[in-house]
Design an enzyme around this catalytic site. Structure first.
Site, PDB file in Angstrom:
ATOM      1  N   CYS A 132       0.829  -1.202   0.000  1.00 17.63           N
ATOM      2  CA  CYS A 132       0.000   0.000   0.000  1.00 17.63           C
ATOM      3  C   CYS A 132       0.862   1.250   0.000  1.00 17.63           C
ATOM      4  O   CYS A 132       1.426   1.633   1.024  1.00 17.63           O
ATOM      5  CB  CYS A 132      -0.910  -0.025   1.226  1.00 17.63           C
ATOM      6  SG  CYS A 132      -1.938   1.434   1.374  1.00 17.63           S
ATOM      7  N   CYS A 135      -0.326   4.107   2.256  1.00 14.08           N
ATOM      8  CA  CYS A 135      -0.137   3.858   3.695  1.00 14.08           C
ATOM      9  C   CYS A 135       1.323   4.065   4.082  1.00 14.08           C
ATOM     10  O   CYS A 135       1.625   4.641   5.118  1.00 14.08           O
ATOM     11  CB  CYS A 135      -0.498   2.426   4.077  1.00 14.08           C
ATOM     12  SG  CYS A 135      -2.000   1.794   3.351  1.00 14.08           S
ATOM     13  N   ASP A 136       2.241   3.538   3.280  1.00 13.27           N
ATOM     14  CA  ASP A 136       3.646   3.453   3.694  1.00 13.27           C
ATOM     15  C   ASP A 136       4.601   4.346   2.900  1.00 13.27           C
ATOM     16  O   ASP A 136       5.755   4.494   3.289  1.00 13.27           O
ATOM     17  CB  ASP A 136       4.138   1.995   3.536  1.00 13.27           C
ATOM     18  CG  ASP A 136       3.278   1.031   4.350  1.00 13.27           C
ATOM     19  OD1 ASP A 136       2.818   1.423   5.430  1.00 13.27           O
ATOM     20  OD2 ASP A 136       3.068  -0.106   3.893  1.00 13.27           O
TER      21      ASP A 136
END
Ligand code: NAP
Length: 280
Positions: A132, A135-136
């Protein structure tokens, strides 16, 4: 005994909650570990009708939940269904270790990220291997570094485009020489001069330093058999999804990939059990 239990709180689960609540069926929605589902991990949603300027994924899901709750849907946060017995009604669920009975069940448990299945992928998970980008992607280890995205669909193109804001360069590794992504997403990615597509190539190993940091990938060209190495600090895997239906295996008709079959409308092979969304 609950009248209607809905498993999942993504678009499908919350839509089911909205409609069953308005029908006065008193639904209870179980969010699972990821309230709002996979859309909460995306950035902007550009193709949901009614939002001409796009809408933030998390914001969209909060609004869907509020809409369902306005009509009386109960939403239980973080509740995860660990087991299900569909052999008789009411159906028997194990939710966070406790028993819950449901007269009617709607399965909207969605799908999770597919993995490449490499040993090195598992070893370096969260140490530079991720599923993701939104997300990261902002983690310091990726900043101004070369990055790799694996896949050829809309997700891979979206992630690659997003990561051009983070990394020094983004390699898009695809196993064929043509993207599966929609034309608009593919064109956007390929027009970006920080993205370099690497065609007909498969990741055979993710390379790491002392098993705690990604340093590159070993690729195999599936046309020539040639192997090459690319240096990178991150590997973002976007190769599709697998349905979250393992707990129903053997109890409902499914296809070979684990997607629940519909026998009529959204009815499954077990009367009283319905399915909606990405797991169907
Ligand atoms: P997808 O469309 O299923 O694409 C998966 C990609 O990964 C394909 O290109 C596939 O290659 C490749 N792949 C699969 N298994 C692989 C493996 N073991 N090794 C290497 N490559 C592998 O999945 P997705 O991109 O996650 O999209 C899922 C759905 O969400 C789609 O309907 C998509 O349109 C939608 N979506 C939409 C947006 C949007 O903004 N509109 C954004 C993200 C996702 P092949 O092409 O060779 O099969």
């Amino acid at each position: 005994v609950e009248n209607v239990v809905i498993i999942g709180s993504g678009c499908a689960g919350l839509t089911a909650a909205l409609y069953t609540a308005r029908a006065r069926l008193e639904p209870t929605g179980l969010t699972g570990a990821m309230p709002g589902g996979l859309l909460t991990t995306t950035s902007i949603v550009e193709n949901y009708p009614g939002f001409p300027e796009g809408i933030d994924g998390t914001e969209l899901m909060i609004q869907m939940q509020q809409q369902a709750e306005r009509f009386g849907a109960k939403v239980q946060f973080g509740s995860t269904v660990e087991a299900a017995d569909l052999s008789e009604r009411p159906f028997r669920l194990t939710v966070d270790g406790a028993e819950m009975l449901a007269q009617t069940l709607i399965i909207a448990s969605g799908a999770g990220h597919r993995h490449l299945g490499l040993e090195s992928e598992a070893k370096l998970d969260k140490k530079g291997v991720t599923y993701c980008a939104t997300c990261d992607g902002a983690l310091p280890m990726f900043r101004d570094q070369p990055l790799v995205v694996v896949g050829g669909g809309d997700s891979a193109c979206e992630e690659a485009t997003y990561l051009t804001r983070v990394g020094s360069k983004v390699y898009l590794i695809h196993r064929r020489d043509e993207l599966r992504a929609s034309k608009i997403m593919a064109d956007r990615a390929l027009a970006n001069d920080k993205i370099e597509p690497v065609w007909n190539s498969e990741v055979v190993e993710i390379l790491g330093e002392a098993e705690d940091k990604v340093t590159g990938v070993r690729l195999k060209n599936n046309q020539t058999g040639d192997e090459t190495t690319l240096d990178c600090a991150g590997v973002f895997i976007a190769i599709g999804h697998v349905p979250n239906t393992q707990i129903f295996k053997g109890q409902l008709e499914m296809d070979d990939a684990g997607y629940v079959k519909r026998v009529e409308g959204s009815q499954t092979s077990v009367p009283g059990v319905f399915v909606a969304g990405d797991c169907s």
